[in-house]
Design an enzyme around this catalytic site. Structure first.
Site, PDB file in Angstrom:
ATOM      1  N   ARG A  18       7.637  23.737  12.983  1.00  0.00           N
ATOM      2  CA  ARG A  18       6.772  22.557  12.997  1.00  0.00           C
ATOM      3  C   ARG A  18       5.323  22.975  12.737  1.00  0.00           C
ATOM      4  NH1 ARG A  18       2.147  20.550  15.013  1.00  0.00           N
ATOM      5  NH2 ARG A  18       2.586  21.742  16.885  1.00  0.00           N
ATOM      6  N   ASP A  19       4.689  23.556  13.734  1.00  0.00           N
ATOM      7  CA  ASP A  19       3.282  23.938  13.569  1.00  0.00           C
ATOM      8  C   ASP A  19       3.142  24.924  12.411  1.00  0.00           C
ATOM      9  OD1 ASP A  19       0.653  23.740  14.205  1.00  0.00           O
ATOM     10  OD2 ASP A  19       0.734  24.905  16.041  1.00  0.00           O
ATOM     11  N   HIS A 211      -3.749  29.667  19.180  1.00  0.00           N
ATOM     12  CA  HIS A 211      -3.846  30.143  17.798  1.00  0.00           C
ATOM     13  C   HIS A 211      -4.656  31.429  17.802  1.00  0.00           C
ATOM     14  CE1 HIS A 211      -2.459  26.555  15.327  1.00  0.00           C
ATOM     15  NE2 HIS A 211      -2.228  26.229  16.580  1.00  0.00           N
ATOM     16  N   CYS A 242      -3.407  23.718  11.620  1.00  0.00           N
ATOM     17  CA  CYS A 242      -3.402  22.278  11.889  1.00  0.00           C
ATOM     18  C   CYS A 242      -4.163  21.588  10.766  1.00  0.00           C
ATOM     19  CB  CYS A 242      -4.046  21.967  13.235  1.00  0.00           C
ATOM     20  SG  CYS A 242      -4.254  20.195  13.520  1.00  0.00           S
TER      21      CYS A 242
HETATM   22 ZN    ZN Z   1      -0.956  24.604  16.965  1.00  0.00          ZN
END
Ligand code: ZN
Length: 309
Positions: A18-19, A211, A242
């Site tokens: 996902r990320d 992150h 992001c």
């Molecule tokens: Zn993230």
């Protein structure tokens, strides 16, 4: 080994699907499934499989329904999906995915850019989203994004994050996760915020999502682990960023977290060599080099024969 106050085990969540993939060009479903299979083979038992957000905003995850449809082939794994609002939550539940991670931005700047509503409006939506998840037999985790700093509004006041956490729990959130969306936080700030949120929300798991944008991601993991945080997000190969947070790049790499923790005596249940294999699959799928140092180094030290000449 000198004494470090660390938990015996942690429960990593793989967020590469996902990320990690959301900023990438869309990759075909079969390659995504190959990556999912490789990730599951590492031994990880919590996987964020996809997100139900606008396919226009995040075309790389437009196949969320098809991905969820395939997850039954791995019955031992706890999968979840990220949602940014009630519409996405309805899509997820309709697709058979009631394990929701609902993102609330702690700042108005990020919330307006990410979800076109204020942070307070995002918090209010927890009630409906959690109810939907619970009715479908699932759970709702509230992920508080930009929990330390916002790319638009600067520092996020810790007491504001605490208020959001408390309200989210009151409205039905089962778990919490604090997101360092742009990779700016440092160990002292991690400890301060996690402790404050725990004090305000007793009995709720508080996870962390870092992150490595400024190189402090692993130090933050260690700091969190030292105060007993066991729910830790990481992304194979360090994939990710992001799209709505300028400057966000590189999740902390799963293999680096596994190496750091296992070598410090903390069990992750994850096989490092298998993560490196999954990172190779990820690198092929996205078609560019990954940010993970450990992947570039090739894994654990393999001593070579001494030179005798
Ligand atoms: Zn993230």
């Amino acid at each position: 080994m000198p004494y470090l106050p660390l938990p015996r085990a942690v429960d990593l969540r793989e967020v590469g699907l996902r990320d990690g993939l959301q900023l990438e060009k869309p990759i075909p479903l079969e390659e995504k499934l190959e990556l999912l299979g490789a990730v599951v083979a590492t031994g990880v038992r919590r996987v964020e499989a996809t997100s139900f957000v606008s396919p226009k905003a995040v075309p790389a995850l437009a196949d969320a329904e098809q991905v969820v449809d395939e997850l039954k082939q791995w019955p031992d794994v706890h999968f979840s999906a990220l949602v940014a609002g009630l519409g996405g939550a309805r899509r997820a539940v309709a697709a058979g995915m009631p394990e929701l991670e609902y993102v609330i931005s702690a700042s108005d700047g990020h919330s307006l850019a990410n979800a076109r509503r204020t942070s307070a409006q995002a918090v209010d939506a927890v009630a409906d989203i959690a109810a939907l998840a619970h009715e479908a037999g699932g759970a709702c985790e509230a992920i508080i994004a930009v929990a330390w700093d916002c790319p638009f509004d600067g520092r996020t006041p810790a007491d504001h994050v605490v208020d959001i956490a408390r309200k989210a729990v009151d409205l039905g959130a089962d778990r919490l996760c604090l997101g360092d969306t742009i990779g700016t936080t440092t160990p002292g700030r991690v400890v301060e915020l996690v402790e404050a949120v725990r004090a305000a929300c007793p009995g709720r798991d508080v996870g962390v999502h870092f992150h490595n944008t400024r190189g402090a991601g692993l130090a933050c993991v260690l700091a969190a682990a030292q105060i007993g945080v066991t729910q830790i997000d990481a992304s194979v190969g360090g994939l990710g960023g992001c799209p709505f947070a300028p400057g966000a790049s590189g999740n902390i790499a799963t293999e680096e977290v596994v190496y750091l923790l296992e070598e410090s005596g903390v069990s992750t249940g994850i096989d490092l060599d298998r993560v490196l294999e999954a990172a190779a699959v990820a690198e092929r799928a996205v078609g560019h080099a990954l940010s993970s140092n450990l992947y570039r180094a090739g894994g654990r030290l393999q001593p070579r024969p001494r030179r005798t000449d």
